[in-house]
Enzyme design. Structure first.
Site, PDB file in Angstrom:
ATOM      1  N   SER A  79       0.847  -1.186   0.000  1.00 32.70           N
ATOM      2  CA  SER A  79       0.000   0.000   0.000  1.00 32.70           C
ATOM      3  C   SER A  79       0.884   1.239   0.000  1.00 32.70           C
ATOM      4  O   SER A  79       1.960   1.250   0.608  1.00 32.70           O
ATOM      5  CB  SER A  79      -0.897  -0.002   1.249  1.00 32.70           C
ATOM      6  OG  SER A  79      -1.456   1.270   1.482  1.00 32.70           O
TER       7      SER A  79
ATOM      8  N   ARG B 107     -30.643  -5.108 -41.518  1.00 37.49           N
ATOM      9  CA  ARG B 107     -29.453  -4.366 -41.114  1.00 37.49           C
ATOM     10  C   ARG B 107     -29.788  -3.554 -39.882  1.00 37.49           C
ATOM     11  O   ARG B 107     -30.794  -2.839 -39.858  1.00 37.49           O
ATOM     12  CB  ARG B 107     -28.936  -3.447 -42.229  1.00 37.49           C
ATOM     13  CG  ARG B 107     -27.571  -2.839 -41.986  1.00 37.49           C
ATOM     14  CD  ARG B 107     -26.439  -3.872 -42.147  1.00 37.49           C
ATOM     15  NE  ARG B 107     -26.082  -4.066 -43.550  1.00 37.49           N
ATOM     16  CZ  ARG B 107     -26.298  -5.214 -44.190  1.00 37.49           C
ATOM     17  NH1 ARG B 107     -26.883  -6.240 -43.584  1.00 37.49           N
ATOM     18  NH2 ARG B 107     -25.929  -5.343 -45.454  1.00 37.49           N
TER      19      ARG B 107
END
Length: 448
Positions: A271, A310
């Site tokens: 950390s 389409r």
């Protein structure tokens, strides 16, 4: 993608991400154009020398990806500007035969299948590594007792080997689903403007068949311009695979908690603010990748209903989503395989946690142990009452039961003490672990 250079490498290693890169997509579209020209020459639709010229020019390094993308914005796809660039590259004689009888979606859908095939090969290799890591852990810890936890509470004893065996089977099954899609559901796309192959005249079916052969994909029964099941199925299978990986990562994260401490990621990260931290980074990245896959897969599923012949946006929405689902599934597997390879298992801590409740984890064992002599309802009642006294008074469950005259009238204290050993209440854990390992070994030669 925005911020791709900063964030993507954190989640997806190049060995996976390269399969869905801009260059990979461009190369796949050009492979489709080259295959189309060769197929049409085979059938006699276009001249052989024109097809050879087109195929020679279908090299990704000849084209400016950024320019094609910019021009593609005007027509809502990158194929139309690519075709114009390819026509210019091939010259006036062969250029007139480029993209003959095809539509933009034919090329892009076929490219999507080629990209998916390559990416799946890489994902499957990453899943192989995850499965191998699981198998090694399951085999090594088949007799390592630990607490099974339901609703995050200790339930009954199990073994770490069986826990990992469950992980293994889920990865094997996810891998098999993806392999089935890779071999049976990816397909070439060729239908022309409206899915009828009209521009190719009577040669349409022959060209479609030859095109599939040239591009190395199965031929679909009919053009699938707005029939998106195969894409959605791939997305769903990637989502399931990533979810299986995320389940393992979640278990690792929970077991690595300070208060639990049963596993540790040996290569875990620190950390910036807390020097003592040993974070399960690989598991965290796997979990993050899986969440991202789920978002992308949901787009692919949502794109299933498309208008007539389409789509008006749903098709376009698939491109980034498919790339993302493929990339982050591979990223999830890559992070998890690294995690499992470096996972430290702490059997002594598992034993400490099993002993932490003074035998309450064996309440079911005692109830079944006493049931033949006392009857199950009475055994359940006596063990339940003893468990409450144990939790309140700090004495072991076995000791509380040994003080109950109704219990000792049927069994003696030594028998109760022997029943208090967690290693004696592991059921079929070892056999089930063996079954999982056998399942893995039976499918180990997955590339055959």
């Amino acid at each position: 993608m925005p911020s791709e250079a900063l964030f993507l490498p954190i989640f997806v290693p190049p060995r996976v991400g390269d399969a869905v890169s801009e260059h990979a997509w461009l190369a796949a579209m050009l492979a489709a154009e080259s295959a189309l020209a060769r197929a049409e020459a085979r059938v006699g639709v276009i001249p052989v020398d024109a097809a050879e010229t087109i195929a020679t020019c279908c090299e990704a390094d000849r084209f400016d990806t950024a320019a094609i993308a910019e021009e593609g914005r005007r027509v809502a796809n990158p194929v139309e500007p690519l075709v114009r660039a390819l026509v210019a590259e091939t010259g006036p004689d062969a250029g007139g035969w480029v993209h003959w009888g095809a539509t933009s979606q034919d090329v892009l859908d076929t490219a999507a299948m080629l990209v998916s095939r390559d990416a799946l090969d890489r994902i499957l290799a990453e899943l192989d590594a995850v499965a191998s890591g699981c198998a090694a852990l399951a085999d090594a810890h088949r007799k390592t007792p630990m607490a099974a936890r339901t609703l995050l509470q200790q339930a009954v004893p199990t073994t770490f080997g069986l826990v990992v065996a469950g992980w293994l089977v889920s990865v094997v099954e996810a891998r098999e689903r993806l392999r089935a899609i890779r071999t049976g559901r990816l397909a070439a796309q060729l239908g022309g403007a409206g899915g009828t192959l009209a521009a190719l005249g009577p040669d349409g079916p022959a060209v479609a068949r030859a095109f599939a052969e040239e591009v190395g994909l199965p031929e679909a029964p009919v053009p699938w311009h707005t029939l998106r099941g195969r894409v959605a199925e791939l997305g769903a299978a990637l989502d399931v695979a990533a979810g299986a990986l995320a389940k393992i990562a979640l278990d690792v994260t929970l077991l690595a908690q300070t208060e639990v401490g049963e596993v540790t990621e040996r290569a875990s990260g620190g950390s910036s603010a807390m020097p003592q931290k040993q974070n399960p980074v690989g598991a965290v990245l796997t979990s993050a990748c899986a969440r991202t896959v789920h978002g992308h897969a949901s787009i692919l599923t949502a794109a299933l209903p498309q208008e007539q012949q389409r789509a008006t946006g749903a098709w376009q929405a698939e491109w980034l989503a498919l790339s993302g689902a493929l990339a982050f599934t591979g990223g999830a597997a890559a992070s998890l395989s690294e995690t499992l390879e470096a996972l430290e298992v702490h059997p002594e801590r598992m034993a400490e946690n099993l002993a932490a409740t003074d035998g309450l984890v064996l309440a079911e064992q005692f109830a079944y142990f006493l049931a033949p002599s006392l009857g199950r309802p009475e055994a359940q009642r006596l063990v339940s009452e003893a468990a409450k006294r144990c939790a309140a008074g700090g004495r072991s469950l076995a000791a509380e039961l040994a003080d109950d005259a109704a219990v000792t009238a049927q069994v003696d204290a030594d028998e109760l003490e022997r029943a208090a050993d967690p290693a004696g209440y592991l059921g079929s854990a070892s056999e089930l672990t063996d079954r999982a390992l056998a399942r893995y070994r039976a499918t180990k030669d997955w590339r055959a």
